[in-house]
Motif scaffolding. Structure first.
Motif: not given
Length: 289
Positions: A36-48
């Motif tokens: 019910g909640t994403p495991p990663f923040s948007d910024q972490a995914l952007v940086d990856a």
């Protein structure tokens, strides 16, 4: 399956860009649907995706590492949890990083707390997820003389918004450090809609904003709300939130969500006055070394 049945590690921290995105996409989707909640923040995914962060792991468990910030975020695929993969993954993250290490537990699940305790991490920040009902007839806010609200214009408003965002979130370790590349990456995301990015202006000056994130099947999220620090006390934060609620009502959303620091008393009062209550909590655990 026990730790002994698994390889001694879960991969070297050398994946980034498209390879990282391909690895993280299914893991993120499965964990979000289950938890019910994403495991990663948007910024972490952007940086990856951009190569500014690296990824440890495989299709069952992965972590995004941002060594320059001393941060990591982890996930284990729901179908293979409670088999020791989280322990293996966190041990690998600890071994390949140096200095203080902060890890977000999105949703603060009991398994995350047990894992943090086992490795000597201590809770250092609480980020509350709050939700509220959106009235179908939520009105547009009354605007003081000289104040207007209009959508963000890609290619035009970036510099002014980045300047205001940096000042409004000067003490915030994530939001306040957004760069033009970070902003442009979000503009390229499927969910981005400039009509959901509301800018509050007084004359020619950008004084506040309300950025909404709307995804199919999810509550309408107040992605970020900011006010010029020099204009605190002018009720611009409430105006921006009310403009956001009106926009969500226009889009037919019935529920709004937001994230707020657990110790931000003024923001908590503002949101409580509009019906927001606690729904979940993200906790940052830190290993001091």
């Amino acid at each position: 399956m026990t730790d002994a049945d698994r390889p001694s590690d879960v991969g070297a921290p050398d994946r980034s860009g498209a390879v990282a995105a391909d690895l993280l996409r299914p893991l993120t989707a499965e964990a979000t649907a289950h938890d019910g909640t994403p495991p990663f923040s948007d910024q972490a995914l952007v940086d990856a995706r951009s190569g500014q962060a690296t990824v440890v792991g495989d299709g069952d468990a992965a972590a995004i590492l941002r060594p320059d910030q001393g941060e990591a975020e982890l996930v284990v695929r729901p179908a293979v949890r409670r088999a020791g993969l989280g322990t293996i993954l966190l041990r690998t993250v600890v071994e390949v990083t140096e200095g203080p290490l902060a890890i977000w537990a999105h949703g603060d699940h009991p398994g995350a707390r047990r894992l943090a305790d086992a490795f000597g991490f201590e809770a250092t920040r609480r980020l509350l997820q709050q939700r509220a009902a959106v009235a179908a007839d939520a009105p547009a806010p009354a605007l003081p003389d000289g104040v207007s609200v209009r959508p963000f214009r890609p290619g035009v408003d970036e510099a002014a918004w980045l300047d205001l965002n940096a000042r409004a979130f000067a003490s915030h370790p994530e939001q306040g450090s957004l760069t033009l590349l970070d902003l442009e990456a979000r503009e390229g995301d499927d969910w981005f809609d400039p009509d959901d990015f509301l800018l509050v202006r007084h004359g020619d000056d950008l004084v506040a904003f309300c950025w909404l994130k709307v995804q199919h099947g999810e509550p309408g999220e107040f992605y970020a709300v900011g006010v010029d620090p020099a204009r605190q006390g002018q009720h611009l934060g409430g105006l921006a939130v009310d403009a956001g609620l009106h926009r969500l009502a226009e889009r037919g959303l019935e529920t709004a969500s937001l994230y707020v620091e657990g110790d931000n008393a003024p923001a908590l009062r503002l949101y409580a006055a509009r019906g927001f209550t606690d729904h979940a909590v993200d906790v940052q655990y830190t290993l001091a070394r």
